[in-house]
Write an enzyme that holds these catalytic residues in place. Sequence first.
Site, PDB file in Angstrom:
ATOM      1  N   ASP A   1      11.327  -5.169  62.993  1.00  0.00           N
ATOM      2  CA  ASP A   1      11.086  -5.409  61.606  1.00  0.00           C
ATOM      3  C   ASP A   1      11.175  -4.017  60.663  1.00  0.00           C
ATOM      4  OD1 ASP A   1       9.992  -7.823  61.673  1.00  0.00           O
ATOM      5  OD2 ASP A   1       8.163  -7.114  62.578  1.00  0.00           O
TER       6      ASP A   1
ATOM      7  N   GLU B   1       8.968 -19.368  58.507  1.00  0.00           N
ATOM      8  CA  GLU B   1       8.765 -18.684  59.639  1.00  0.00           C
ATOM      9  C   GLU B   1       7.420 -17.453  59.456  1.00  0.00           C
ATOM     10  OE1 GLU B   1      10.795 -15.296  62.182  1.00  0.00           O
ATOM     11  OE2 GLU B   1      11.705 -15.697  60.087  1.00  0.00           O
TER      12      GLU B   1
END
Length: 252
Positions: free
Chosen positions: A47, A36
């Site tokens: 994130d 990914e």
Amino acid sequence: MSKIRLMAHLVAGYPTDDLALTAARALVRGGADILEIQLPFSDPSADGPAIQTACTEVLSRSYKTCDGLNFIKAVHKEFPDLPLYLMSYGSLVYTPGVRKFCGMAADAGVSGMIIPDLPFDADEGLTEACGENGMINIPVAAPSMSAARLSKLTHAGYRYIYAALRTGITGSDTLIDKATLDFLAQVSAGGSKVYGGFGITGGAQARALCGFVDAVVAGSVFVRLITQNQNDGTALGSAVEAKARELTGYSE
């Protein structure tokens, strides 16, 4: 115990394209089944600190979307049979036009898209554009979704769904408990295969998950290792490979 399937996350261009490619090679040696690859983004919503810092450092070099796609193309050239998923955020996809972006991604060797801030039922045509370019769209399910909305997603006919194993941002360790497994059962209820991630850092977590997901997803743990070893490519490769082997149980 058989090998655990692993989707491993990388930030394109971090800390350099050459070292990111070193990390990709190490992940493959360590048994990663899917990479990914994230296009660096300035304001990520999912994130944690490790990936945010990596994105900031790459963007400080004036790294562009085309640079990230060229990196993906280099990985695809070296590993043509390895599934590569592009992870990014909606504005990078929407700005050039969803269809144009999907065409560029497919040309680079991308086989799937993970865009966590594009809702599955308001995805700006992403699923359709992926299909037109031989790719799949992989929507994200989160424990914070209502039961009705989660059921709508899981019965929408997606081949794969990415299950975020907890709310919040990536990076902190996630406890795999009954609530986690119950959530995974809900995500798979419509017949979609499930990728499970967020806070996976060690082999014990991967083993606890492996019977409930098609692949375990790990990202921040690899980005931290890359950061710690960025001044020594050999050490970087060894550390990343060893962690991948820990998560997959892979041995040659």
